[in-house]
Design a protein around this motif. Structure first.
Motif, PDB file in Angstrom:
ATOM      1  N   PRO A  97       0.817  -1.209   0.000  1.00  0.00           N
ATOM      2  CA  PRO A  97       0.000   0.000   0.000  1.00  0.00           C
ATOM      3  C   PRO A  97       0.855   1.265   0.000  1.00  0.00           C
ATOM      4  O   PRO A  97       1.854   1.357   0.711  1.00  0.00           O
ATOM      5  N   ALA A  98       0.448   2.227  -0.803  1.00  0.00           N
ATOM      6  CA  ALA A  98       1.207   3.468  -0.943  1.00  0.00           C
ATOM      7  C   ALA A  98       0.265   4.614  -1.296  1.00  0.00           C
ATOM      8  O   ALA A  98      -0.841   4.398  -1.790  1.00  0.00           O
ATOM      9  N   LEU A  99       0.733   5.810  -1.025  1.00  0.00           N
ATOM     10  CA  LEU A  99       0.053   7.031  -1.459  1.00  0.00           C
ATOM     11  C   LEU A  99       0.971   7.755  -2.429  1.00  0.00           C
ATOM     12  O   LEU A  99       2.181   7.823  -2.211  1.00  0.00           O
ATOM     13  N   TRP A 100       0.408   8.304  -3.481  1.00  0.00           N
ATOM     14  CA  TRP A 100       1.165   9.106  -4.444  1.00  0.00           C
ATOM     15  C   TRP A 100       0.485  10.462  -4.594  1.00  0.00           C
ATOM     16  O   TRP A 100      -0.740  10.536  -4.733  1.00  0.00           O
ATOM     17  N   PHE A 101       1.288  11.514  -4.574  1.00  0.00           N
ATOM     18  CA  PHE A 101       0.766  12.870  -4.726  1.00  0.00           C
ATOM     19  C   PHE A 101       1.448  13.539  -5.918  1.00  0.00           C
ATOM     20  O   PHE A 101       2.671  13.463  -6.067  1.00  0.00           O
ATOM     21  N   VAL A 102       0.659  14.201  -6.741  1.00  0.00           N
ATOM     22  CA  VAL A 102       1.162  15.024  -7.836  1.00  0.00           C
ATOM     23  C   VAL A 102       0.584  16.425  -7.652  1.00  0.00           C
ATOM     24  O   VAL A 102      -0.591  16.575  -7.299  1.00  0.00           O
ATOM     25  N   LEU A 103       1.413  17.442  -7.883  1.00  0.00           N
ATOM     26  CA  LEU A 103       0.981  18.821  -7.679  1.00  0.00           C
ATOM     27  C   LEU A 103       0.637  19.481  -9.009  1.00  0.00           C
ATOM     28  O   LEU A 103       1.343  19.289 -10.004  1.00  0.00           O
ATOM     29  N   LEU A 104      -0.453  20.240  -9.003  1.00  0.00           N
ATOM     30  CA  LEU A 104      -0.889  21.017 -10.154  1.00  0.00           C
ATOM     31  C   LEU A 104      -0.902  22.491  -9.788  1.00  0.00           C
ATOM     32  O   LEU A 104      -1.119  22.843  -8.621  1.00  0.00           O
ATOM     33  N   ALA A 152      -3.233   9.402  -5.505  1.00  0.00           N
ATOM     34  CA  ALA A 152      -3.474   8.017  -5.899  1.00  0.00           C
ATOM     35  C   ALA A 152      -3.339   7.128  -4.668  1.00  0.00           C
ATOM     36  O   ALA A 152      -2.358   7.232  -3.921  1.00  0.00           O
ATOM     37  N   TYR A 153      -4.339   6.287  -4.462  1.00  0.00           N
ATOM     38  CA  TYR A 153      -4.321   5.291  -3.391  1.00  0.00           C
ATOM     39  C   TYR A 153      -3.957   3.966  -4.052  1.00  0.00           C
ATOM     40  O   TYR A 153      -4.745   3.415  -4.827  1.00  0.00           O
ATOM     41  N   VAL A 154      -2.770   3.475  -3.771  1.00  0.00           N
ATOM     42  CA  VAL A 154      -2.208   2.348  -4.523  1.00  0.00           C
ATOM     43  C   VAL A 154      -2.075   1.128  -3.616  1.00  0.00           C
ATOM     44  O   VAL A 154      -1.517   1.216  -2.514  1.00  0.00           O
ATOM     45  N   ARG A 155      -2.571   0.007  -4.081  1.00  0.00           N
ATOM     46  CA  ARG A 155      -2.357  -1.284  -3.399  1.00  0.00           C
ATOM     47  C   ARG A 155      -2.649  -2.396  -4.400  1.00  0.00           C
ATOM     48  O   ARG A 155      -3.418  -2.227  -5.336  1.00  0.00           O
ATOM     49  N   ARG A 156      -2.026  -3.536  -4.164  1.00  0.00           N
ATOM     50  CA  ARG A 156      -2.115  -4.647  -5.122  1.00  0.00           C
ATOM     51  C   ARG A 156      -3.568  -5.013  -5.430  1.00  0.00           C
ATOM     52  O   ARG A 156      -3.932  -5.194  -6.594  1.00  0.00           O
TER      53      ARG A 156
END
Length: 201
Positions: A97-104, A152-156
């Protein structure tokens, strides 16, 4: 500044500057990768505590990934946002499980900063969420006032709204409201599926 801020990894730039887009030149701003430029009280990387087995938030590292080709591009839709996030997450969509952030920026242009947070707890942690939003709000305030976040909420086994996605979404929205930061869109990303769960376009 919270005493827990030193537990967070620092955002990394993908490119030095945004390409020209007809805007007036800006005055120099602090480097968002330099924590001291954001706050001189923040310890340098050499001051970070070493990993302790009872605290998974010490000694976090950022997974390697390539720069997004979309830096400076204006996102026009939720589909654009999802494609950007999928390109960044890549093979990590099958990882822990991971969190990803992108800035706009304020015009939905992709900024050259992305922040992946690997191996986050399945149960959302409000303190961690507060620290994350604080760091990202500081970067936006310096480099893109009025800007926003893609999350983004990332997990398998993810790819849709489940307990992991809903829990982290709730605490991040609460902290974003306190900090006056806009979450532009959220995506659930799993190994075999992905979708935007909260489009704002």
């Amino acid at each position: 500044m919270s005493s827990d801020d030193h537990l967070l990894p620092r955002p990394r730039p993908h490119r030095e500057d945004l390409p020209p887009a007809g805007t007036e030149p800006r005055s120099p701003t602090p480097d968002p990768t330099d924590a001291h430029a954001l706050d001189p009280r923040r310890p340098s990387g050499a001051d970070l505590p070493t990993h302790h087995p009872t605290d998974d938030w010490h000694g976090l590292h950022l997974p390697p990934h390539e720069a997004p080709d979309e830096v400076g591009r204006t996102l026009e839709s939720a589909d654009d946002a999802l494609a950007l996030l999928l390109g960044l997450v890549g093979r990590d969509r099958s990882g822990p499980p991971a969190l990803w952030f992108v800035l706009l920026d304020a015009h939905d242009r992709v900024l050259p900063v992305v922040l992946p947070i690997p191996e986050v707890p399945l149960v959302a942690d409000p303190v961690v969420a507060s620290n994350l939003v604080h760091v990202l709000a500081s970067v936006l305030a310096h480099d893109a006032p009025g800007g926003s976040l893609l999350v983004a909420y990332v997990r398998r086994g993810g790819g849709d709204r489940g307990a992991f996605e809903s829990g982290w979404s709730r605490v991040l929205h609460e902290e974003a409201m306190r900090a006056g930061v806009r979450i532009r869109a959220e995506a659930a990303v799993g190994q075999d599926r992905a979708r935007v769960v909260d489009p704002r376009w």
